[in-house]
Design an enzyme around this catalytic site. Sequence first.
Site, mmCIF file in Angstrom:
data_model
loop_
_atom_site.group_PDB
_atom_site.id
_atom_site.type_symbol
_atom_site.label_atom_id
_atom_site.label_comp_id
_atom_site.label_asym_id
_atom_site.label_seq_id
_atom_site.Cartn_x
_atom_site.Cartn_y
_atom_site.Cartn_z
ATOM 1 N N GLY A 76 2.128 -9.905 -1.599
ATOM 2 C CA GLY A 76 0.610 -10.255 -1.968
ATOM 3 C C GLY A 76 0.191 -9.278 -2.980
ATOM 4 C CE LYS A 120 7.591 -11.727 0.483
ATOM 5 N NZ LYS A 120 6.877 -11.002 1.162
ATOM 6 C CB CYS A 222 -1.063 16.067 1.676
ATOM 7 S SG CYS A 222 0.167 17.070 0.563
ATOM 8 C CB CYS A 243 0.180 -12.016 11.475
ATOM 9 S SG CYS A 243 -0.934 -13.427 10.986
ATOM 10 C CB CYS A 301 4.782 17.998 -0.824
ATOM 11 S SG CYS A 301 2.981 18.136 -1.043
#
Length: 400
Positions: A76, A120, A222, A243, A301
């Site tokens: 979407g 898709k 984080c 859903c 990170c």
Amino acid sequence: MSNAIDELQAIIAELKSELEEQKTCTRNARERIERMSAEVVDSNPYSRLMALQRMNIVKDYERIRDKAVAIVGVGGVGSVTADMLTRCGIGKLILFDYDKVELANMNRLFFTPDQAGLSKVEAAARTLSFINPDVRIETHNYNITTVDNFDKFLSTISESGMQQGQPVDLVLSCVDNFEARMAINAACNENNLNWFESGVSENAVSGHIQFIRPGDTACFACAPPLVVAENIDERTLKREGVCAASLPTTMGITAGLLVQNALKYLLNFGEVSDYLGYNALNDFFPKMTLKPNTQCDDRHCLQRQKEFQERPKPVLQQVEEVSDEPLHASNDWGIELVADDAPVAEQAPKATDTANVASGLRLAYEAPEKEAVDQAGHAAAGDGMPETSLEDLMAQMKSM
């Protein structure tokens, strides 16, 4: 036996019909445009985009053709994001998704019922190529969260930029599960790539985007959501027949915020939001910046945080203070120049002048005193003709 033959013939006829339809679409597609033009004509699809230069919003809009963007998740939000970037003339789009188009997707934007059953990425590539054949579109139909596919995903975003072997300029996360978000987060931290995370809530009335710069802002690990922090399997949270809700409006707004900030980042204009939320119930748009966690579980990170701390900070230019003193305190005309914001001392009018002035009014100027006027008149008369009485003047005129 005859039934099987009939079924095969029906399949062949359907495939021929789809092939003919694709050929028709290809024939109707416009030709590729080598260079963007600002010429205002009906046949120029870029005239209104190039107008951003004339209005001093973007310095060089055509640079967008040198940018490659990876979109993970073509649902979407992701499909609308790809549509917007294609219409903006992005140089290259790399699409990742392993799902198929279903009729249940029709409440969202972009896809059409005749595309049901197609993957898709394939359906999106067909439509996007027809909308703008200038955009290079690359598709990958696999799940990035598996071990083997993660390595392929990692390699693709680091080597499939506009130039082969160069990384993409930006990664956009449009997935609907935390497992995929964590995979994107790990890949971008490892490759030191900036990326946007986006999402829409399950009740379809709120959404958000988050710009993540490894080492500078908080990554997705984080401050993970509860479902990640508690190691909960998302699949156990879903029940059969239940859903998430979805509104094309909320998804369209979220996609618009995502693409708008992506364009600002790619073309270097405006301010890119680190975190921007949207609440449809009261039209609230919260903004914030999330700092990285020094105890993050992602080792890449932590490495990026260390590199960011060691990076030299930009030096701010010292701005000289502007003096409030007049540039020319005195001159031949006796005029004093002062700043526009300098206070002007007003002389209070005399009591005799204000005696007949109504309340709330003030004199625009101060009338000269009568004695000064008389003196000025006598001085002017003395410098010119001698004084003559009115009777003498009348006699002179009668005798003429």
